[in-house]
Design a protein around this motif. Structure first.
Motif, PDB file in Angstrom:
ATOM      1  N   ALA A  17       0.815  -1.209   0.000  1.00  0.00           N
ATOM      2  CA  ALA A  17       0.000   0.000   0.000  1.00  0.00           C
ATOM      3  C   ALA A  17       0.852   1.264   0.000  1.00  0.00           C
ATOM      4  CB  ALA A  17      -0.928   0.005   1.215  1.00  0.00           C
ATOM      5  N   ALA A  18       2.014   1.211   0.642  1.00  0.00           N
ATOM      6  CA  ALA A  18       2.860   2.399   0.746  1.00  0.00           C
ATOM      7  C   ALA A  18       4.251   2.096   0.194  1.00  0.00           C
ATOM      8  CB  ALA A  18       2.959   2.841   2.196  1.00  0.00           C
ATOM      9  N   PRO A  19       4.502   2.401  -1.072  1.00  0.00           N
ATOM     10  CA  PRO A  19       5.824   2.121  -1.631  1.00  0.00           C
ATOM     11  C   PRO A  19       6.889   2.960  -0.932  1.00  0.00           C
ATOM     12  CG  PRO A  19       4.515   3.419  -3.158  1.00  0.00           C
ATOM     13  CD  PRO A  19       3.626   3.049  -2.014  1.00  0.00           C
ATOM     14  N   GLN A  20       8.043   2.357  -0.724  1.00  0.00           N
ATOM     15  CA  GLN A  20       9.125   3.023  -0.022  1.00  0.00           C
ATOM     16  C   GLN A  20       9.978   3.811  -1.005  1.00  0.00           C
ATOM     17  OE1 GLN A  20       9.553   2.924   3.347  1.00  0.00           O
ATOM     18  NE2 GLN A  20       7.619   1.840   3.409  1.00  0.00           N
ATOM     19  N   THR A  21      10.338   5.018  -0.632  1.00  0.00           N
ATOM     20  CA  THR A  21      11.242   5.829  -1.427  1.00  0.00           C
ATOM     21  C   THR A  21      12.397   6.254  -0.540  1.00  0.00           C
ATOM     22  OG1 THR A  21      10.064   7.856  -0.900  1.00  0.00           O
ATOM     23  CG2 THR A  21       9.408   6.719  -2.919  1.00  0.00           C
ATOM     24  N   VAL A  22      13.540   6.422  -1.146  1.00  0.00           N
ATOM     25  CA  VAL A  22      14.727   6.830  -0.407  1.00  0.00           C
ATOM     26  C   VAL A  22      15.218   8.139  -1.002  1.00  0.00           C
ATOM     27  CG1 VAL A  22      17.054   6.178   0.264  1.00  0.00           C
ATOM     28  CG2 VAL A  22      15.310   4.422   0.040  1.00  0.00           C
ATOM     29  N   ASP A  23      15.491   9.105  -0.125  1.00  0.00           N
ATOM     30  CA  ASP A  23      16.031  10.374  -0.572  1.00  0.00           C
ATOM     31  C   ASP A  23      17.396  10.567   0.077  1.00  0.00           C
ATOM     32  OD1 ASP A  23      15.272  10.780   2.024  1.00  0.00           O
ATOM     33  OD2 ASP A  23      13.984  12.496   1.628  1.00  0.00           O
ATOM     34  N   TYR A  24      17.996  11.720  -0.135  1.00  0.00           N
ATOM     35  CA  TYR A  24      19.328  11.974   0.405  1.00  0.00           C
ATOM     36  C   TYR A  24      19.337  11.922   1.926  1.00  0.00           C
ATOM     37  CZ  TYR A  24      21.758  13.089  -3.897  1.00  0.00           C
ATOM     38  OH  TYR A  24      22.368  12.999  -5.115  1.00  0.00           O
ATOM     39  N   GLN A  25      18.303  12.438   2.585  1.00  0.00           N
ATOM     40  CA  GLN A  25      18.260  12.413   4.046  1.00  0.00           C
ATOM     41  C   GLN A  25      18.273  10.974   4.563  1.00  0.00           C
ATOM     42  OE1 GLN A  25      18.661  14.987   6.053  1.00  0.00           O
ATOM     43  NE2 GLN A  25      18.814  16.307   4.258  1.00  0.00           N
ATOM     44  N   SER A  26      17.478  10.116   3.946  1.00  0.00           N
ATOM     45  CA  SER A  26      17.450   8.707   4.345  1.00  0.00           C
ATOM     46  C   SER A  26      18.798   8.052   4.101  1.00  0.00           C
ATOM     47  CB  SER A  26      16.368   7.954   3.564  1.00  0.00           C
ATOM     48  OG  SER A  26      15.113   8.504   3.800  1.00  0.00           O
ATOM     49  N   PHE A  27      19.404   8.367   2.970  1.00  0.00           N
ATOM     50  CA  PHE A  27      20.705   7.796   2.658  1.00  0.00           C
ATOM     51  C   PHE A  27      21.745   8.242   3.681  1.00  0.00           C
ATOM     52  CE2 PHE A  27      24.882   8.141   0.624  1.00  0.00           C
ATOM     53  CZ  PHE A  27      25.094   6.802   0.308  1.00  0.00           C
TER      54      PHE A  27
END
Length: 129
Positions: A17-27
Motif C-alpha cells: 500500500a505504501a511504496p518506499q522511497t529513499v532520498d538523500y536524508q534517508s541515505f
C-alpha cells in the motif's frame, strides 16, 4: 521451547500500500548508522563511502530522468490527441466511422469519442482523415 509461526500478510499488505522511497536524508541517516556500527578493527575505507554516495546519486538521477521522460511523453500524447478533434476517423476493422468530438487520454492509449457517441481506440490500423 515452543515457537509459533508468523505470517507476513500484514507486512506485505502494508508495504504494497505504501511504496518506499529513499532520498538523500534517508541515505545520510543510513550512512551515519553504518559508520556508528562498523567494526572498529576493520573500518570501511572512505572510498567505499564515496562509491556508495555516487551509486545512490546515479540511481536518483535515473529516477528523475524517467519522471521527466514520462511528462514529455504525456505532453506529446496530449498534443497528438488534440489534433484528432474535428477529424474523421475509421476504426481498424472498418465498422465504425465518424467525426471525432472528444479525445480521452489514458495511460495505455487514446480513445476517440465520435459525435454519434461511439468510441474508437486509436491504434494500429485506424484511418484518420
Amino acid at each position: 521451547m515452543n515457537v509459533s509461526t508468523v505470517t507476513g500478510t500484514t507486512q506485505n499488505q502494508t508495504s504494497a500500500a505504501a511504496p518506499q522511497t529513499v532520498d538523500y536524508q534517508s541515505f545520510l541517516k543510513l550512512l551515519v548508522a553504518e559508520m556508528k556500527n562498523q567494526d572498529p578493527t576493520s573500518p570501511m575505507e572512505s572510498t567505499d563511502y564515496v562509491a556508495q554516495l555516487a551509486s545512490f546519486s546515479q540511481v536518483e538521477q535515473s529516477v528523475q530522468i524517467n519522471d521527466k521522460l514520462e511528462q514529455i511523453l504525456a505532453a506529446a500524447s496530449l498534443s497528438q490527441a488534440s489534433g484528432l478533434v474535428g477529424r474523421e476517423i475509421t476504426s481498424s476493422d472498418g465498422t465504425v466511422t465518424g467525426t471525432v468530438s472528444e479525445v480521452k487520454l489514458y495511460s495505455d492509449g487514446v480513445v476517440a469519442t465520435l459525435e454519434s457517441g461511439q468510441e474508437v481506440i486509436v491504434g494500429p490500423g485506424v484511418v484518420i482523415r
